[in-house]
Enzyme design. Structure first.
Site, PDB file in Angstrom:
ATOM      1  N   ARG A  64      37.999  40.030  39.997  1.00 56.10           N
ATOM      2  CA  ARG A  64      38.296  39.090  41.105  1.00 56.10           C
ATOM      3  C   ARG A  64      37.394  37.876  41.235  1.00 56.10           C
ATOM      4  NH1 ARG A  64      43.063  41.383  40.941  1.00 56.10           N
ATOM      5  NH2 ARG A  64      43.293  43.310  42.093  1.00 56.10           N
ATOM      6  N   ASP A 152      47.823  39.619  31.567  1.00 59.84           N
ATOM      7  CA  ASP A 152      48.057  40.771  32.447  1.00 59.84           C
ATOM      8  C   ASP A 152      48.347  40.306  33.872  1.00 59.84           C
ATOM      9  OD1 ASP A 152      48.002  43.696  32.934  1.00 59.84           O
ATOM     10  OD2 ASP A 152      46.369  43.152  34.284  1.00 59.84           O
ATOM     11  N   ASP A 305      42.596  50.163  34.962  1.00 59.66           N
ATOM     12  CA  ASP A 305      43.312  49.112  35.693  1.00 59.66           C
ATOM     13  C   ASP A 305      42.732  48.966  37.109  1.00 59.66           C
ATOM     14  OD1 ASP A 305      45.056  47.066  36.334  1.00 59.66           O
ATOM     15  OD2 ASP A 305      46.843  48.332  36.438  1.00 59.66           O
ATOM     16  N   HIS A 309      41.559  45.640  46.276  1.00 62.46           N
ATOM     17  CA  HIS A 309      42.204  44.826  47.312  1.00 62.46           C
ATOM     18  C   HIS A 309      41.563  45.154  48.663  1.00 62.46           C
ATOM     19  CE1 HIS A 309      45.318  43.184  44.763  1.00 62.46           C
ATOM     20  NE2 HIS A 309      45.654  44.390  44.349  1.00 62.46           N
TER      21      HIS A 309
HETATM   22 ZN   LIG Z   1      48.761  45.024  34.347  1.00 61.10          ZN
END
Ligand SMILES: [Zn+2]
Length: 428
Positions: A64, A152, A305, A309
């Site tokens: 991020r 991605d 992954d 958030h």
């Molecule tokens: Zn992905």
């Protein structure tokens, strides 16, 4: 600085699996053997009853920064990594701005250096701003330190663009990573398409949205000779396609995420947004296929992954909430769950977190060979503990595994010969 790790059970996949001591000098592995001794000034780490492993490598994290530092930064992300036993992480380029040029790559590497936790290997974008149109300067990205390229999150839909990208990737000897999703087939979907989505009245994402892009990418890899790495495969169809591609010796590797071999779409009942990720949680049948793919070697790598958030983002309606969960601090016990189920040996499980990801991206990591960087993790394989997101080092808490009682715990993490994480047991 000298560290001696005494009396552990060392697993260095394909090289050693048994009792041994590990001696670290000047940031590298100096010796692995039973009965080692060290000078009095050495730091002693007692590892009785513990596994001593190469530090884990995560080929798929989202840190991020730049752009969304309220979710995660390189500093908090790498702190989360080492708490989960990951000493190397590859961060996806969907930051703001996108990591499609060397100044962003350099910024990420600079932040990683000053954080001083895990090694960070950036993944550059395939196309400028990941818009799927114009190729990024792949050679510049490679030179700046990117270890792979991927769009991605916003996968390349145009097959001609993808073909050209693979040709460049091959020329620069860099793997190309794809999030396989046909955005037309998946448009508007927020969970797996099937009985559960129908019952919940939520728009679905069919398994075919993934399968068709896996098939396309394999065809293009065959055409171009590129090294293709398939991110987070989640369907029985993907496993079948990868297995077939490998049987023809194509340069294809694949990863699966702990949530995709642990959970099914059933978790979305109750409109739990911590069950919302992309690709979505699938059916029991798909989960069995992923496990079989891990068992028979079709799936080389376990990656998280890790997608942080903020609470206010996940506390929206299911259709509105962003996709993704954090994963770095829960990956080890969930992976060891496969050992308890009899699907993987401990060594095979460790290889999917260490030597196999290193091989897929050509990183000189994931081993305890003499002379290798001293990236080491200690794991108590018998420790029972409860996942408590309030204890995460990550800036975010979005996990569907809160309150899970799990087995296997990271106790110590060493990066380049520096102790960067030691577990403080709960209650102390
Ligand atoms: Zn992905």
């Amino acid at each position: 600085m000298t560290i001696l790790i005494k009396d552990g059970h060392v697993i260095d996949p394909g090289r050693w699996n048994g009792p041994a001591d590990v001696l670290i000098e000047n940031g590298v592995i100096a010796a692995v053997s039973p009965g080692l001794s060290a000078p009095k000034t050495a730091t002693l780490v007692h590892a009785k009853g513990q596994l001593v492993l190469p530090g884990f490598i995560d080929l798929h994290v989202h840190f991020r920064e730049p752009g969304f530092e309220y979710k995660e930064t390189v500093q908090t992300g790498t702190a989360s990594a080492v708490a989960g036993g990951f000493t190397s992480v590859c961060c996806m380029p969907n930051t703001n701005p996108v990591n499609d040029n060397q100044s962003i790559t350099e910024l990420i590497l600079e932040r990683a250096k000053s954080a001083g936790n895990a090694h960070v290997f950036p993944i550059g974008a395939i196309t400028k701003s990941s818009e799927g149109k114009e190729l990024a300067e792949i050679g510049d990205l490679r030179r700046a330190g990117c270890v792979a390229i991927s769009d991605d999150g916003r996968p390349v839909m145009n097959s001609l663009v993808m073909r050209r990208a693979m040709e460049y990737a091959r020329a620069f000897d860099i793997p190309i990573v794809d999030h396989c999703e046909d955005l037309h087939l998946s448009e508007g979907g927020c969970m797996n398409e099937g009985l559960v989505s129908t019952e919940l009245g939520l728009p679905g994402i069919p398994a075919a949205a993934e399968d068709v892009m896996v098939a396309r990418n394999i065809s293009l890899a065959e055409l171009t000779g590129a090294r293709l790495h398939l991110a987070h495969i989640s369907t029985a169809g993907s496993v079948r396609l990868v297995r077939e591609a490998k049987s023809r010796s194509l340069h294809v590797t694949a990863e699966a995420c702990p949530h995709h071999f642990t959970l099914t779409e059933e978790v979305a009942r109750g409109y739990n947004t911590h069950a919302k990720m992309n690709p979505p949680l699938r059916t029991w049948h798909d989960v069995q296929a992923i496990k079989e793919g891990l068992r028979d070697g079709t799936i080389d790598v376990i990656a998280t992954d890790h997608a942080p958030h903020a609470p206010q983002e996940k506390q929206q309606e299911f259709t509105e909430a962003p996709f993704g969960i954090v994963g770095l601090e829960t990956a080890l016990p969930l992976t060891f769950g496969l050992v308890d189920e009899g699907i993987l040996s401990v060594e095979a499980a460790v290889s999917k977190l260490t030597s196999q990801p290193a091989k897929a991206f050509g990183l000189s990591k994931g081993t305890l060979a003499v002379g290798a960087d001293a990236d080491v993790v200690l794991v108590d394989p018998q420790a029972h503990w409860e996942i408590d997101p309030s204890r995460f080092r990550s800036r975010s808490r979005n996990t569907p595994f809160a309150g899970w009682k799990v087995k296997g715990q990271v106790t110590t993490t060493i990066v380049s010969g520096r102790l960067v994480f030691e577990l403080i047991p709960a209650g102390r």
